[in-house]
Design a protein around this motif. Structure first.
Motif, short mmCIF file in Angstrom:
data_model
loop_
_atom_site.label_atom_id
_atom_site.label_comp_id
_atom_site.label_asym_id
_atom_site.label_seq_id
_atom_site.Cartn_x
_atom_site.Cartn_y
_atom_site.Cartn_z
N ALA A 178 0.83 -1.20 0.00
CA ALA A 178 0.00 0.00 0.00
C ALA A 178 0.86 1.24 0.00
CB ALA A 178 -0.91 -0.01 1.22
N ALA A 214 2.11 2.37 -3.28
CA ALA A 214 1.13 3.06 -4.12
C ALA A 214 0.74 4.41 -3.54
CB ALA A 214 -0.12 2.20 -4.28
N GLU A 215 0.74 4.47 -2.20
CA GLU A 215 0.30 5.71 -1.55
C GLU A 215 1.41 6.72 -1.48
OE1 GLU A 215 -3.50 4.38 -0.79
OE2 GLU A 215 -2.70 6.28 -0.15
N SER A 255 -6.99 -6.22 0.92
CA SER A 255 -6.46 -4.87 0.77
C SER A 255 -5.12 -4.90 0.06
CB SER A 255 -6.33 -4.18 2.12
OG SER A 255 -5.73 -5.05 3.03
N LEU A 291 -3.60 -3.93 -7.36
CA LEU A 291 -4.39 -3.57 -8.55
C LEU A 291 -4.25 -2.08 -8.84
CD1 LEU A 291 -7.68 -5.59 -8.02
CD2 LEU A 291 -6.05 -5.88 -9.86
N ARG A 292 -4.31 -1.31 -7.75
CA ARG A 292 -4.19 0.13 -7.93
C ARG A 292 -2.87 0.49 -8.58
NH1 ARG A 292 -4.94 1.88 -2.81
NH2 ARG A 292 -7.09 1.15 -2.79
N MET A 293 -1.84 -0.28 -8.23
CA MET A 293 -0.52 0.01 -8.78
C MET A 293 -0.47 -0.25 -10.28
SD MET A 293 2.63 -0.77 -6.39
CE MET A 293 2.64 -2.53 -6.44
N LEU A 294 -1.35 -1.11 -10.76
CA LEU A 294 -1.31 -1.44 -12.18
C LEU A 294 -1.72 -0.28 -13.07
CD1 LEU A 294 -2.86 -5.03 -12.35
CD2 LEU A 294 -0.50 -4.39 -12.74
N ARG A 295 -2.51 0.64 -12.53
CA ARG A 295 -3.02 1.82 -13.25
C ARG A 295 -4.12 1.48 -14.24
NH1 ARG A 295 0.22 6.15 -12.07
NH2 ARG A 295 -1.62 7.31 -12.67
N VAL A 296 -3.98 0.36 -14.96
CA VAL A 296 -5.07 -0.07 -15.83
C VAL A 296 -5.17 -1.59 -15.80
CG1 VAL A 296 -3.58 -0.12 -17.87
CG2 VAL A 296 -6.04 0.07 -18.15
N TYR A 297 -6.40 -2.07 -15.67
CA TYR A 297 -6.59 -3.52 -15.66
C TYR A 297 -8.01 -3.83 -16.10
CZ TYR A 297 -8.70 -2.41 -11.12
OH TYR A 297 -9.44 -1.87 -10.13
N LEU A 298 -8.22 -5.11 -16.38
CA LEU A 298 -9.55 -5.55 -16.79
C LEU A 298 -10.32 -6.00 -15.56
CD1 LEU A 298 -8.84 -7.63 -20.00
CD2 LEU A 298 -10.23 -5.57 -19.84
N LYS A 337 -7.54 8.70 -4.79
CA LYS A 337 -7.02 7.34 -4.78
C LYS A 337 -8.11 6.32 -5.01
CE LYS A 337 -3.09 9.07 -3.52
NZ LYS A 337 -1.72 8.80 -3.76
N LYS A 387 0.39 2.86 -19.87
CA LYS A 387 0.58 1.42 -20.06
C LYS A 387 -0.48 0.86 -20.98
CE LYS A 387 1.04 -1.29 -16.65
NZ LYS A 387 0.87 -1.89 -15.32
N LEU A 417 -2.88 -2.32 -22.56
CA LEU A 417 -3.62 -3.41 -21.94
C LEU A 417 -3.82 -4.50 -22.96
CD1 LEU A 417 -5.21 -4.20 -19.34
CD2 LEU A 417 -7.23 -3.32 -20.48
N ASP A 424 -16.22 -7.03 -21.02
CA ASP A 424 -15.30 -6.74 -19.92
C ASP A 424 -15.29 -5.25 -19.68
OD1 ASP A 424 -13.33 -7.10 -17.94
OD2 ASP A 424 -12.40 -8.70 -19.10
N GLU A 425 -14.63 -4.82 -18.62
CA GLU A 425 -14.53 -3.39 -18.34
C GLU A 425 -13.08 -3.04 -18.11
OE1 GLU A 425 -17.14 -2.46 -15.09
OE2 GLU A 425 -18.91 -2.65 -16.37
N VAL A 428 -10.57 -0.79 -16.38
CA VAL A 428 -10.60 0.06 -15.20
C VAL A 428 -9.31 0.88 -15.14
CG1 VAL A 428 -10.79 0.08 -12.70
CG2 VAL A 428 -11.95 -1.69 -14.02
N PHE A 429 -9.46 2.18 -15.03
CA PHE A 429 -8.31 3.06 -14.85
C PHE A 429 -8.30 3.56 -13.42
CE2 PHE A 429 -7.15 3.21 -19.22
CZ PHE A 429 -8.33 3.10 -19.93
N THR A 430 -7.19 3.28 -12.71
CA THR A 430 -7.09 3.75 -11.33
C THR A 430 -6.37 5.10 -11.32
OG1 THR A 430 -4.97 2.66 -11.03
CG2 THR A 430 -6.94 1.40 -10.50
#
Lengths: 452, 238
Positions: free
Chosen positions: A240, A243-244, A292, A298-305, B14, B107, B109, B138-139, B141-143
């Protein structure tokens, strides 16, 4: 039908008995020298392929050009300081007894205990808690017992703890060394000077050791749990924090504190530290920790499915479950007519799916618990453990409970079950296979082959 | 677990995420009389918005990696609709890499889709009119979306915009010249009649029903357990 006819053996009994008579003689003739008859028979009465012992070597004598006698002679040992005359058997070769010190004298090691003079005592070594007499006695005992402090403490005339004695001995020795040394630098390398004896630390260490030794099994388990918790929290906090932003200073203090306190007495670890959000049992807090840390990664990935995220969360939630349990969860999902991987993985659907999986895990755990308790009960009643009929009943019930939902769904409404059958073929199947990527496609092909 | 609470308290950006619902897959037509041994089907692999909206607000380009037996197996599509049409005979896995605009995410995907040409039901007749369609929902997701990202996509129909923390205001969106750009949405796409419908309602219903069943069962087991505990208690006190 005579057996001998079948085998084609001659029927003459006379020749057989003749053979029998001659054989024992032959056997005793064949027995070799050097090995007893019984041992030889162990090999089946046949000589081994390779002789393991060279028979001719067995009873060989050493070259007898020397004349050996054994004599009862006196001896001296450098280890003895008195004049006691002892005797022992000595191997004398050609009339010459052996020379040299007693062979065991070299093992007589002792410690170099530094002895101080009276002046040195007056100058450096006085101490309010120790009289000179006591200190002298201590050093005598130390020399006599080679610094075995347990014995010294036992023999010490006035009651003193082992730590006190050690402290006095080591500090006196240290002071003497430093005082006698021409310059402080010369003795700086001496172990007594380099590492002074720390009384308070020693007392604390021994107390902690005895605490650990005297822990009950229950406490041991609790400690292990809390340590594992702390480790998990520390790890997830690492993830965490990566990322934080670095504005969580408070959190970092908790980690080392709780880890340290875990070493001390078990109860004061303050499980409240670990279980602040809910008074749940340890397993659920570990699930929260896993969750958590998954969220953080996941948050660190920035983009994911979304499907990937769900997979990770499902893995985290079932991290404590074995492969068999996971299979049972999937079986239950199928029985409930829920897709193992959601067809429309929106945020809401994924959340519901995850919750459902967790609830199924709870369900399976409860089932196991109930089985266990019922087994306990039946063993109490039957008066013996592992009753055969009881355990057979249990396993059958387990098998039934594995498929509870099949029975339930069938009993809830017959037509639902029928519809399920009908749904198998046709467009329903196509859509089932469509949304899962690569790997799953092998399956429908196989089913087709069997359908044909 | 103080750190957990800290995360919730210091929300800022965040916990804000932008999600883009997409559908990716293929539609394959059998070529019938015109089919040759190596070109039996004409297929299109694509990535579209789940509601057929234009994805180019987030996706800069899509790269389709085909089987090595194809010429130039790496096909780059620089604008919406992000699709690729080819002809062939074999089914294989296609790797689709989505590259996003700089203000969206640096990045790329990866998506993986197994090209399907032949219908499930082998015994049925193959039609040149009706394609074999396989789609996956699917979706993306951008964090931790940047402010410029948020500003660009607010009010865009292709994007599921998050609820922003209280007191947060966005700069006004940059006006886009709609007339010049080619239409990137797939609402009137030639294949749109074959697109599948993905509705979360059915799945949610199914999940809710299942959870209900499980919860009921759990309650029942809990009762049974406490009952058995009661039965066992007299034995244990011995």
């Amino acid at each position: 039908m005579d057996a001998k006819d079948i085998l084609g053996l001659p029927k003459t009994p006379l020749s057989i008995t003749q053979e029998k008579k001659s054989r024992p003689q032959k056997d005793s003739q064949r027995k070799p020298d050097g090995i007893s008859r019984e041992v030889y028979a162990l090999t089946g009465g046949v000589a081994p392929l390779m002789p393991s012992i060279d028979v001719s070597q067995l009873k060989r004598r050493p070259p007898s050009d020397e004349k050996i006698t054994w004599q009862w002679l006196p001896f001296t040992s450098s280890a003895r300081k008195d004049n006691l005359q002892l005797y022992h058997w000595v191997r004398v070769v050609n009339g010459v007894p052996p020379t040299g010190d007693y062979s065991f004298a070299k093992y007589n090691k002792s410690v170099d205990v530094i002895r101080y003079t009276d002046e040195e005592y007056e100058k450096h070594l006085t101490d309010p808690k120790w009289t000179k007499e006591e200190t002298d006695q201590l050093f005598d005992l130390c020399e006599r017992f080679d610094l075995r402090f347990i014995i010294i403490a036992d023999r010490f005339p006035t009651p003193r703890t082992v730590e006190e004695l050690k402290d006095r001995y080591y500090s006196v020795s240290r002071t003497i060394l430093v005082a006698r040394a021409p310059s402080p630098g010369e003795v700086a390398g001496h172990p007594l000077v380099k590492e002074p004896y720390n009384v308070t630390q020693e007392i604390e260490r021994k107390r902690a050791l005895s605490m650990v030794l005297s822990q009950t099994k229950h406490q041991e388990r609790k400690d292990a749990e809390v340590l594992a918790e702390a480790k998990r929290i520390a790890e997830s906090r690492m993830a965490a924090r990566a990322a934080e932003e670095p504005d969580l200073p408070i959190a970092s203090d908790i980690g080392p504190e709780s880890a340290e306190r875990a070493v001390g007495p078990g109860d004061t670890i303050s499980p409240s530290n670990v279980q602040v959000p809910a008074p749940a049992a340890a397993p659920s807090t570990s699930v929260i920790a896993d969750n958590s840390s998954t969220l953080a990664s996941l948050r660190m990935l920035r983009v994911y499915l979304r499907t990937y995220a769900l997979e990770q969360m499902v893995q985290a939630a079932s991290s404590s479950a074995g492969l068999r349990t996971i299979k049972r969860v999937e079986q239950t999902l199928q029985d409930l007519e829920v897709n193992l991987k959601p067809k429309v993985p929106t945020k809401a659907v994924c959340a519901e799916h995850l919750e459902l999986r967790k609830e199924i895990l709870t369900l399976l755990n409860l089932q196991k618990q109930l089985q266990y308790k019922e087994a306990e009960g039946s063993s109490f009643r039957d008066g013996s453990y592992g009753d055969m009929p009881g355990s057979a009943k249990r396993s059958q019930r387990a098998a039934d409970q594995d498929r509870t939902f099949v029975l339930d769904t069938i009993s809830f409404g017959g037509d639902r079950g029928v519809k399920r059958e009908q749904k198998r073929k046709g467009p329903g199947r196509a859509s089932e296979t469509s949304s899962s990527p690569a790997g799953a496609h092998k399956r429908p092909r196989k089913m087709k082959a069997s359908d044909l | 677990m103080f750190f957990f609470c800290m995360i919730i308290v210091q929300k800022k950006m965040k916990d804000v995420e932008i999600s883009v619902p997409i559908v990716y897959g293929n539609a394959a037509f059998w070529l019938g009389k015109k089919a040759s041994e190596y070109q039996s089907h004409k297929w299109t692999v694509y990535v579209r918005g789940a509601t057929n909206e234009d994805l180019s607000v987030v996706v800069k380009r899509a790269v389709f990696q085909l089987h090595s037996s194809f010429n130039n197996p790496t096909r780059i599509v620089e604008s919406a609709p992000f699709e690729l049409t080819e002809s062939g005979w074999g089914e294989f896995e296609i790797a689709i890499t989505l590259f996003f605009h700089n203000y969206v995410c640096e990045k790329p995907l990866n998506l993986y889709h197994h090209l399907k040409l032949y219908p499930e039901d082998e015994s049925g007749p193959m039609s040149t009119k009706k394609p074999v369609v396989v789609e996956s929902y699917d979706e993306v997701v951008f964090t931790e979306p940047s402010e410029s990202f948020l500003a660009r996509v607010q009010n865009h129909p292709a994007v599921t915009f998050p609820r922003l923390p209280a007191g947060f205001t966005l700069p006004p969106p940059v006006p886009q010249d709609e007339s010049k750009r080619k239409r990137g949405d797939t609402k009137d796409h030639p294949l749109s009649q074959w697109f599948l419908n993905f509705s979360e309602a059915d799945e949610l219903l199914q999940l809710a029903a299942a959870r209900q069943q499980v919860q009921t069962h759990i309650a029942k087991l809990r009762r049974q357990i406490s009952l058995t505990d009661g039965q066992n208690q007299p034995f244990k006190s011995l």
